[in-house]
Design a protein around this motif. Structure first.
Motif, PDB file in Angstrom:
ATOM      1  N   PHE A  42      34.493 -52.991 -65.589  1.00 30.60           N
ATOM      2  CA  PHE A  42      33.647 -53.601 -64.559  1.00 30.60           C
ATOM      3  C   PHE A  42      32.407 -54.181 -65.250  1.00 30.60           C
ATOM      4  CE2 PHE A  42      36.077 -50.215 -62.554  1.00 30.60           C
ATOM      5  CZ  PHE A  42      36.632 -50.861 -61.458  1.00 30.60           C
ATOM      6  N   LEU A  73      34.650 -47.766 -67.924  1.00 32.22           N
ATOM      7  CA  LEU A  73      34.081 -48.481 -66.784  1.00 32.22           C
ATOM      8  C   LEU A  73      33.215 -49.654 -67.229  1.00 32.22           C
ATOM      9  CD1 LEU A  73      33.107 -45.476 -64.479  1.00 32.22           C
ATOM     10  CD2 LEU A  73      34.956 -47.099 -64.121  1.00 32.22           C
ATOM     11  N   ARG A  74      32.470 -49.459 -68.318  1.00 36.25           N
ATOM     12  CA  ARG A  74      31.617 -50.535 -68.800  1.00 36.25           C
ATOM     13  C   ARG A  74      32.437 -51.747 -69.258  1.00 36.25           C
ATOM     14  NH1 ARG A  74      28.712 -47.785 -72.000  1.00 36.25           N
ATOM     15  NH2 ARG A  74      26.862 -47.561 -70.679  1.00 36.25           N
ATOM     16  N   ASP A 123      25.281 -48.143 -62.153  1.00 36.85           N
ATOM     17  CA  ASP A 123      26.586 -48.048 -61.510  1.00 36.85           C
ATOM     18  C   ASP A 123      27.571 -47.277 -62.390  1.00 36.85           C
ATOM     19  OD1 ASP A 123      25.683 -49.571 -59.366  1.00 36.85           O
ATOM     20  OD2 ASP A 123      26.264 -51.454 -60.311  1.00 36.85           O
ATOM     21  N   VAL A 124      27.606 -47.622 -63.663  1.00 36.65           N
ATOM     22  CA  VAL A 124      28.544 -47.010 -64.600  1.00 36.65           C
ATOM     23  C   VAL A 124      28.291 -45.504 -64.721  1.00 36.65           C
ATOM     24  CG1 VAL A 124      29.248 -46.892 -67.021  1.00 36.65           C
ATOM     25  CG2 VAL A 124      28.964 -49.107 -65.917  1.00 36.65           C
ATOM     26  N   GLN A 153      30.399 -46.792 -53.781  1.00 36.68           N
ATOM     27  CA  GLN A 153      30.012 -47.604 -54.938  1.00 36.68           C
ATOM     28  C   GLN A 153      30.884 -48.848 -55.047  1.00 36.68           C
ATOM     29  OE1 GLN A 153      27.495 -46.361 -56.963  1.00 36.68           O
ATOM     30  NE2 GLN A 153      27.416 -48.237 -58.161  1.00 36.68           N
ATOM     31  N   LEU A 154      32.160 -48.719 -54.663  1.00 33.97           N
ATOM     32  CA  LEU A 154      33.099 -49.832 -54.734  1.00 33.97           C
ATOM     33  C   LEU A 154      33.059 -50.716 -53.492  1.00 33.97           C
ATOM     34  CD1 LEU A 154      36.186 -47.936 -56.244  1.00 33.97           C
ATOM     35  CD2 LEU A 154      34.666 -49.536 -57.438  1.00 33.97           C
ATOM     36  N   ARG A 156      30.414 -56.474 -64.525  1.00 36.60           N
ATOM     37  CA  ARG A 156      29.264 -56.845 -63.699  1.00 36.60           C
ATOM     38  C   ARG A 156      28.461 -55.638 -63.245  1.00 36.60           C
ATOM     39  NH1 ARG A 156      31.462 -61.716 -59.691  1.00 36.60           N
ATOM     40  NH2 ARG A 156      32.144 -63.151 -61.352  1.00 36.60           N
ATOM     41  N   TRP A 157      28.976 -54.463 -63.478  1.00 38.75           N
ATOM     42  CA  TRP A 157      28.262 -53.264 -63.061  1.00 38.75           C
ATOM     43  C   TRP A 157      27.038 -53.041 -63.942  1.00 38.75           C
ATOM     44  CZ3 TRP A 157      31.894 -48.610 -61.586  1.00 38.75           C
ATOM     45  CH2 TRP A 157      32.611 -48.960 -60.427  1.00 38.75           C
ATOM     46  N   SER A 158      26.000 -52.519 -63.349  1.00 36.96           N
ATOM     47  CA  SER A 158      24.805 -52.149 -64.100  1.00 36.96           C
ATOM     48  C   SER A 158      25.033 -50.791 -64.764  1.00 36.96           C
ATOM     49  CB  SER A 158      23.595 -52.067 -63.172  1.00 36.96           C
ATOM     50  OG  SER A 158      23.761 -51.011 -62.236  1.00 36.96           O
ATOM     51  N   ASP A 159      24.112 -50.426 -65.649  1.00 37.27           N
ATOM     52  CA  ASP A 159      24.188 -49.100 -66.277  1.00 37.27           C
ATOM     53  C   ASP A 159      24.116 -48.002 -65.228  1.00 37.27           C
ATOM     54  OD1 ASP A 159      24.421 -50.073 -68.850  1.00 37.27           O
ATOM     55  OD2 ASP A 159      22.251 -50.091 -69.204  1.00 37.27           O
TER      56      ASP A 159
END
Length: 264
Positions: A27, A23-24, A34-35, A166-167, A29-32
């Motif tokens: 995605f 996921l990292r 979010d991941v 989340q999405l 742009r995701w923050s930690d």
């Protein structure tokens, strides 16, 4: 004997860290927060196997008190690491969410304060995990443990719902359908499973259903109550959330669907 335990200790943490890595990189742009949150929700996707095992055990046991099934010991050992690791994964999700909100410094590490805040915030979930782990290890009879296995049937759907949020897909038809499945599966497998266990006991021993609790050891009734009470509380929260979503979408339609998302 310890093979299922080792497998569980490898599979669930392995899935969690694999999902974090994938996921990292996918995605970016995701923050930690979010991941970790999505990774925590993806890992329980394997819980359909204990549910299938639970149905198999329940269907195979003629005597609810004495019958045994070889699947029970294997899945108890396999699932024990999941219960332990999921508490850790929930803590990580809490930690990164607190950091994203600015309640933990950007460069601050884990501390007793963050652990205490996590225990205070999610004490009911932690208690639920520990109670299940204790009951599975000590044993209540394979029929009853098989019934408790089936309570995990709703978990993947709950996780799917949170991943869809989340999405940004919480207004889609898929989210609504999944929400209905969550309510039905949660009510059936996490609440009605307890009256079912007592009914099966009453049928076998020929006693009225309302007298079953007085024929069971105190620790059995207390254990069931410790597991059932949070389920009722969480189901009420799910119903309230579903009602808010329904009213919000109904209000949006009343305004000519001007706020209707393009993803639907």
């Amino acid at each position: 004997m310890f093979t299922p335990l080792v497998c569980g200790a490898v599979v669930f943490p392995g899935l969690f860290y694999t999902f974090r890595k994938v996921l990292r990189s996918t995605f970016t742009r995701w923050s930690d927060a979010d991941v970790v949150s999505v990774s925590e929700r993806l890992a329980p996707s394997q819980l359909m196997s204990p549910t299938a095992a639970g149905v198999t055990v329940v269907a195979s046991c003629r005597d609810v008190m004495t019958d045994s099934h070889w699947l029970v010991n294997g899945f108890v050992l396999f699932g024990a690491p999941y219960m332990a690791h999921d508490i850790y994964a929930m803590y990580l999700s809490h930690f990164y969410n607190q950091r994203a909100k600015g309640q933990v410094g950007a460069h601050s590490g884990h501390s007793l304060q963050t652990v205490r805040a996590f225990l205070f915030k999610d004490w009911m979930l932690i208690l639920h995990h520990l109670a299940l782990l204790l009951i599975f290890v000590r044993g209540l009879g394979d029929f009853f443990i098989g019934c408790l296995f089936t309570t995990e049937f709703s978990t993947p759907f709950i996780s799917i719902g949170k991943i869809l949020i989340q999405l940004g897909l919480d207004h889609t038809r898929l989210h609504r359908i999944n929400g209905i499945i969550v309510l039905l599966s949660f009510f059936t497998c996490r609440i009605m499973i307890f009256p079912f266990m007592y009914w099966m006991y009453s049928r076998q021993f020929g006693i009225p259903l309302h007298r079953v609790a007085f024929h069971l050891p105190l620790q059995c009734n207390v254990g069931n109550l410790v597991i059932l009470a949070p389920q009722i509380y969480w189901f009420i929260l799910l119903v309230k959330k579903a009602n808010r979503l329904y009213l919000r979408q109904r209000g949006g339609k009343g305004d000519g669907n001007k706020d209707r998302p393009k993803t639907d």
